[in-house]
Design an enzyme around this catalytic site. Sequence first.
Site, PDB file in Angstrom:
ATOM      1  N   CYS A 192       1.618   3.114  -1.451  1.00 40.64           N
ATOM      2  CA  CYS A 192       0.840   4.197  -0.835  1.00 40.64           C
ATOM      3  C   CYS A 192       0.733   5.402  -1.772  1.00 40.64           C
ATOM      4  O   CYS A 192      -0.016   5.347  -2.740  1.00 40.64           O
ATOM      5  CB  CYS A 192       1.443   4.559   0.522  1.00 40.64           C
ATOM      6  SG  CYS A 192       0.330   5.513   1.560  1.00 40.64           S
ATOM      7  N   HIS A 217       2.948  -0.498   3.201  1.00 48.52           N
ATOM      8  CA  HIS A 217       4.375  -0.150   3.109  1.00 48.52           C
ATOM      9  C   HIS A 217       5.253  -1.326   3.501  1.00 48.52           C
ATOM     10  O   HIS A 217       5.754  -1.358   4.631  1.00 48.52           O
ATOM     11  CB  HIS A 217       4.684   0.993   4.079  1.00 48.52           C
ATOM     12  CG  HIS A 217       4.028   2.291   3.765  1.00 48.52           C
ATOM     13  ND1 HIS A 217       4.554   3.199   2.891  1.00 48.52           N
ATOM     14  CD2 HIS A 217       2.895   2.854   4.244  1.00 48.52           C
ATOM     15  CE1 HIS A 217       3.786   4.271   2.831  1.00 48.52           C
ATOM     16  NE2 HIS A 217       2.757   4.090   3.641  1.00 48.52           N
ATOM     17  N   GLU A 234       8.194  -1.674   2.784  1.00 51.79           N
ATOM     18  CA  GLU A 234       9.537  -1.128   3.036  1.00 51.79           C
ATOM     19  C   GLU A 234       9.747  -0.760   4.504  1.00 51.79           C
ATOM     20  O   GLU A 234      10.876  -0.563   4.935  1.00 51.79           O
ATOM     21  CB  GLU A 234       9.794   0.089   2.119  1.00 51.79           C
ATOM     22  CG  GLU A 234       9.052   1.373   2.476  1.00 51.79           C
ATOM     23  CD  GLU A 234       7.609   1.447   1.983  1.00 51.79           C
ATOM     24  OE1 GLU A 234       7.068   0.401   1.546  1.00 51.79           O
ATOM     25  OE2 GLU A 234       7.004   2.533   2.050  1.00 51.79           O
TER      26      GLU A 234
END
Lengths: 294, 195
Positions: free
Chosen positions: B78, B170, B172
């Site tokens: 991002c 994302h 994560e």
Amino acid sequence: MSETGTSVVKRGMAEQLKGGVIMDVVTPSQARIAEDAGAVAVMALERVPADIRRDGGVSRMSDPDMIDSIKAEVTIPVMAKARIGPFVEAQVLQAIGVDYIDESEVLTPADYAHHIDKAPFTVPFVCGATNLGEALRRISEGAAMIRSKGEAGTGDVSQATTHIRTILGQIKRLTTMDSSELFEAAKEMRAPIQLVRETAELGRLPVVLFTAGGVATPADAAMMMQLGADGVFIGSGIFKSGDPAARARACVEATAYYEDAERIAKVSRGLGEAMVGIAVDSLGAGDLLANRGW
Amino acid sequence: MTVGVLALQGDVREHVHALEAVGATARPVKRLADLSGLDGIVLPGGESTTMGRLLGIFDLLDPLRALLGDGLPAYGTCAGMILLAAEVVDGRPGQELLGGLDITVRRNAFGSQVESFESDLDVEGVGDVHGVFIRAPWVERAGPSVQVLARVGEHPVAVRQGHLMATSFHPELTGDTRMHELFVRRLVATEGGRP
């Protein structure tokens, strides 16, 4: 398949703000100063809390034109405040495309029993809390981010300190409890047991926790980070000070390098006057905004 | 294998967890000294304007550019994708970038937060991935040596160019560590870290 407004997307948005400063702004030029200083987001509102406190009267959601003018000025997220309770204000803010809604005790509450049912909204919400029970009640209503309340518009950081210490202290105690003690804690805090268990397991809130209310200096901001906040809201502290641009930059740097006293010292030099402020202990109970919210 | 996570701002903790889950040693990077001895670096999600400004103030911009230029493997998510781009559209005027990837990215390309979304993607070399897009950028232009790994519609949202990779989404935030595994096993392990 593509889905908007999910809990992952709402909470995930707040994760992106961690380690940053969110600044209150009332004009596009203030928003520009905030973005140039490195703010991670701005809060668009008509009056900063210090002026709301001074002017009195009923304080409401901002004019959509004013919010649009700030959205047009900056590329970072734009947040806006709704009062506690009036879900139509929140519908309006969602319709004009704000990035986050703060259901805020700083504005005059419009419902003395209910908070907004936040889960059905596509736009995420941040809510204030003075203790863990209040934070978990807001999360159960759909808040995707929590900020400790402090006492907005005072420039006195004592209440922010109390509230962040209270929330984090209560979480620490939860982590030491067995399952029957967690039931008792949930009852005492008036919070859903599932969220109490989740918080105990994680050792932190299941959403991002910022702090707010009275932060006025780089050292205040860094202290909130050292106490364990994920980031800082600064309301009146920047644009009610002598040199807002310099103070904004300094607060961003102190928040990022909160453990580095030499850097905090360096950025604290020559900032001009901090906001004058009001000591919280000089306010009557009726003047405390933090008591709003149920 | 030590992989840094730029820790000026953003979702640093989530990347640290994902890297550790795939067997790397993760090190938050805030200061110049933290850059030494890294085998790779992750540029997390966050606000690219904030990170760019802090990189400049704390004298990390040029050293990090030099390391990337010397072949330090990097993965940006991002805001991290924006930092690795050669060029940004709809950014802040004068916004600082690290560069390295021959791409132009459009900031907040999908719209404001109410347009943020989750979607299933097909990522080349990984398979089906559930992508979380938050005020995400997309790749507007990819140079000839850039490999596109995934798209949303016609827009590339995952790219690789040699030792650098970037995603608009994302991983994560999802607990799926395959993108981090791709980075650590294929880029960090094979492209080689710093001497």
